[in-house]
Design a protein around this motif. Sequence first.
Motif, PDB file in Angstrom:
ATOM      1  N   GLU A  56       0.830  -1.211   0.000  1.00  0.00           N
ATOM      2  CA  GLU A  56       0.000   0.000   0.000  1.00  0.00           C
ATOM      3  C   GLU A  56       0.864   1.261   0.000  1.00  0.00           C
ATOM      4  OE1 GLU A  56      -2.901  -0.548  -0.786  1.00  0.00           O
ATOM      5  OE2 GLU A  56      -2.825  -2.678  -0.336  1.00  0.00           O
ATOM      6  N   PHE A  57       2.021   1.202   0.669  1.00  0.00           N
ATOM      7  CA  PHE A  57       2.875   2.384   0.631  1.00  0.00           C
ATOM      8  C   PHE A  57       3.482   2.579  -0.759  1.00  0.00           C
ATOM      9  CE2 PHE A  57       6.985   4.588   1.321  1.00  0.00           C
ATOM     10  CZ  PHE A  57       6.444   5.825   1.665  1.00  0.00           C
ATOM     11  N   ALA A  58       3.770   1.495  -1.475  1.00  0.00           N
ATOM     12  CA  ALA A  58       4.265   1.633  -2.849  1.00  0.00           C
ATOM     13  C   ALA A  58       3.260   2.376  -3.711  1.00  0.00           C
ATOM     14  CB  ALA A  58       4.570   0.262  -3.441  1.00  0.00           C
ATOM     15  N   HIS A  59       1.976   2.217  -3.397  1.00  0.00           N
ATOM     16  CA  HIS A  59       0.940   2.960  -4.131  1.00  0.00           C
ATOM     17  C   HIS A  59       1.119   4.471  -4.003  1.00  0.00           C
ATOM     18  CE1 HIS A  59      -1.748  -0.047  -5.745  1.00  0.00           C
ATOM     19  NE2 HIS A  59      -1.859  -0.662  -4.573  1.00  0.00           N
ATOM     20  N   GLN A  60       1.739   4.920  -2.916  1.00  0.00           N
ATOM     21  CA  GLN A  60       1.948   6.359  -2.763  1.00  0.00           C
ATOM     22  C   GLN A  60       2.753   6.916  -3.932  1.00  0.00           C
ATOM     23  OE1 GLN A  60       0.575   8.321  -0.218  1.00  0.00           O
ATOM     24  NE2 GLN A  60      -0.519   6.408   0.140  1.00  0.00           N
ATOM     25  N   PHE A  61       3.607   6.089  -4.523  1.00  0.00           N
ATOM     26  CA  PHE A  61       4.428   6.552  -5.642  1.00  0.00           C
ATOM     27  C   PHE A  61       3.693   6.405  -6.974  1.00  0.00           C
ATOM     28  CE2 PHE A  61       7.276   5.841  -2.192  1.00  0.00           C
ATOM     29  CZ  PHE A  61       8.264   6.802  -2.342  1.00  0.00           C
ATOM     30  N   TRP A  62       2.986   5.302  -7.177  1.00  0.00           N
ATOM     31  CA  TRP A  62       2.384   5.059  -8.496  1.00  0.00           C
ATOM     32  C   TRP A  62       0.948   5.551  -8.568  1.00  0.00           C
ATOM     33  CZ3 TRP A  62       6.646   4.700 -10.661  1.00  0.00           C
ATOM     34  CH2 TRP A  62       7.691   3.968 -10.115  1.00  0.00           C
ATOM     35  N   TYR A  63       0.120   5.243  -7.594  1.00  0.00           N
ATOM     36  CA  TYR A  63      -1.231   5.795  -7.556  1.00  0.00           C
ATOM     37  C   TYR A  63      -1.225   7.244  -7.087  1.00  0.00           C
ATOM     38  CZ  TYR A  63      -5.170   7.132  -4.542  1.00  0.00           C
ATOM     39  OH  TYR A  63      -6.135   7.838  -3.882  1.00  0.00           O
ATOM     40  N   GLY A  64      -0.411   7.529  -6.057  1.00  0.00           N
ATOM     41  CA  GLY A  64      -0.486   8.831  -5.411  1.00  0.00           C
ATOM     42  C   GLY A  64       0.249   9.921  -6.148  1.00  0.00           C
TER      43      GLY A  64
END
Length: 807
Positions: free
Chosen positions: A425-433
């Motif tokens: 979920e934290f990796a999403h901060q880079f790609w989704y976020g």
Amino acid sequence: MFQSIFSDWKTGSRVRSIGFLFLALFLVHFPLVRASAQQGGERPRVAYNIEVRLDPEKHQITGKETITWVSNAEEPVSDLLFHLYLNAFKNERTTLMTESPLARRGRSLRKGDWGYVDITSLHQVMSDAGSDGTRVDLKPSLAFIQPDDGNPWDQTVGQVQLAESVQPGQTVTVELEFEARFPHSFSRTGFHQDYLLAAQWFPKLGIYRTAREADRFPAPWNTAGWYCPQYHTHCEFASDFGTYRVSITAPSTHIVGATGKLQSPEVENQDGTTTWVFQQDRVHDFAWTADPQFLVEERTFDPLVPMEEFFSAEEEERFQKEKAWVMETLGLSSEELALRPVSVRLLLQPDHVNQAGRYLKAAMVGLRYYGIWFGAYPYETLTVVDPAFGAGATGGMEYPTFITTGSQFLVHPRGTRPEGVTLHEFAHQFWYGLVANDEFDEAWLDEGITTYTTSRVLEAAYPDRIQTTSYGSFDVGRTPILDLRPDLWSAEPLTTVSADWDKLHLSRLALPSSSILDYFRDLPFLNYLPDVPVHRWAGTRARFFDLEPGRAIRNRSYDFHDSEHYVRAVYVKAPLALMTLENMIGRPAFLKVLREYSARYRFGHPTGDDFLNTLNEVSGQDLSPFFVQMFDTTARVDFEVVSLSSREVSEFEGLFDEVQGDVGTRKTVGPKTFAEARQREKKRHGLMGFGGEEDTNSGASSGQYLNTFVVRRSGSLVLPVTVTYKVEGRDPMEKLWDAKEATLKYEFEDSGRLEWVYVDLMRKVLLDETLTNNVKYREPDKCAARRFSVDVLRWALNMLNFYSNFG
């Protein structure tokens, strides 16, 4: 300045100059906008100021909202489109509820669980308003539309007609009031007892795309205008970047966490409630949570301060080595790779208190590794939410600066729970976020890259972790017996057995998919050995072949009508394809690709084509043919060593012409006796050593061998591979095969005999369907049967050991 603009809901005299003040807000943030623009990013287009009050007994909220939108259109815009996503939970006939029931994150709604959002008032603040603050009622024009499927029962998209069109580059402000009820924990949002995750909870503007912007996207969203999809089962979310200021009033017994930074200490009200105010710039969504049971753990990630609390000397050394490699690979200095301090806030359930350190360490790992790989996390805060037991449908979700994870009462000390989901979920901060790809149009661009990077960071920071499986609230370490095979990730070829272990899964045995069969498949006394490490990509491959083939990776999320096909394409095949691309160009080149993609499109809403263009440009290769096959088709591939032989040159029979100078001779070659012929046939077919006897009178050896092997590609996915072969007494040799032809036959003479042939020895093509047919030996290895017998014996001992616990 933003606070002063929106501090009064009755705008009064401030409305006259709101355009000027919004411009001033833009200028205040100009350095950040300029830096982002150099990376292809956009300026913030929208600002939200929201006040909301929670009634935990009714699971309802009432709110006020002011939205200011700066038009990026090239023509006047006469309407606004809103996401009203809580209406997806309104009844059984909404688009979400009528689509695949398997994808609803674990449960069904019951009577009293339904959710909704109602806009109770809606006004446009006129741009030419005087000191009286003229406001025009837009509520009569509010209508529900269904741009995706025409379902008249779906009310997740609302459209209002403006009283005055907004001109290109100008600003429109609307004020609205709403009330909403949350469903029971379901499909990424909702409550369970006193716990609440408020996600997709407020009326939110869609994205307005210009003709140039829309042309980058597939039909039907490739025309200029509002882009505002309905809430589908498999879709996640896409919105414009903006500035949020949200005031949340909840009972003082509740702990509240949210996107962004808490602006001041919470304010205690006289009615037994507390008001929390959060603000965040340059994000494209806002979520929050409240629960009286939360335990709060706070730490500061400071890259300049040693973190002995979380990292051992060995782990610190491992990270420093990775950082040094990244610096060398990217050509960056330590200062250019510097990370920023971040305040990490963990909201933890009391039954997981013993896991606080694991949650926090995972967050620190993500900030470190993702930061040096893809650029420093730019926000000041990160909130990690541990959902309540019974609210699992709200776990494993990502929102800007705010993630929900998930765990259970007992976790294995060497497993990856809760670390895996936290890092994902934290990796999403880079790609989704930050990159902010469109999860509706191209879910793989977020979930695929996120899953790939999660595996990468787990390999780097947790190399000794094992796979686990769960029974109720217990984690059991395991290695799947049904997947046991020689070490497929070794650099040396190993003997195979006749069974096709890669495909020995329940779905391959023609058994139906059901939770009961899944349960028995995972029972430790039937299928697992404790504490045996399994390569992470092997587990991903197992999931890939457990699921039936479906649609191609690059599809709109709501075109996947079955959750299994969606998971197979987006979460499993996409990361395997990305890892295959990395293997093709090398890890250093692929890191450069992701680093450039992350920097170029930070705050930029890229597409799959943008990723492909970055891939080709940075790698210096045209990888489009391979990319298109893997991402745009359902093509499959299976490499196989069909045969190999090694024949002594002197063994060839017949009439051979030889020329020496000007004199030509003809020689007859063949066996002199029947016994010699029989002995020669045994040698040709590899029967010597299994009861045959060497013929010491067969004549002198020529010392030269004709070595031959045949390899084959099944399926239409054409990817180049390396064929490795070994001649006795020599180091292994390699031959690059482009695999354009389905079969490759290779012959060569050598003084040594061919021992073995291996297609794709280093396991670069992770989409190869069967790995056990990639190798063949000239002579059978008697160890194969022994290895298989040992595996079966270990399984039997494991089963007996399990049952002995009941004695």
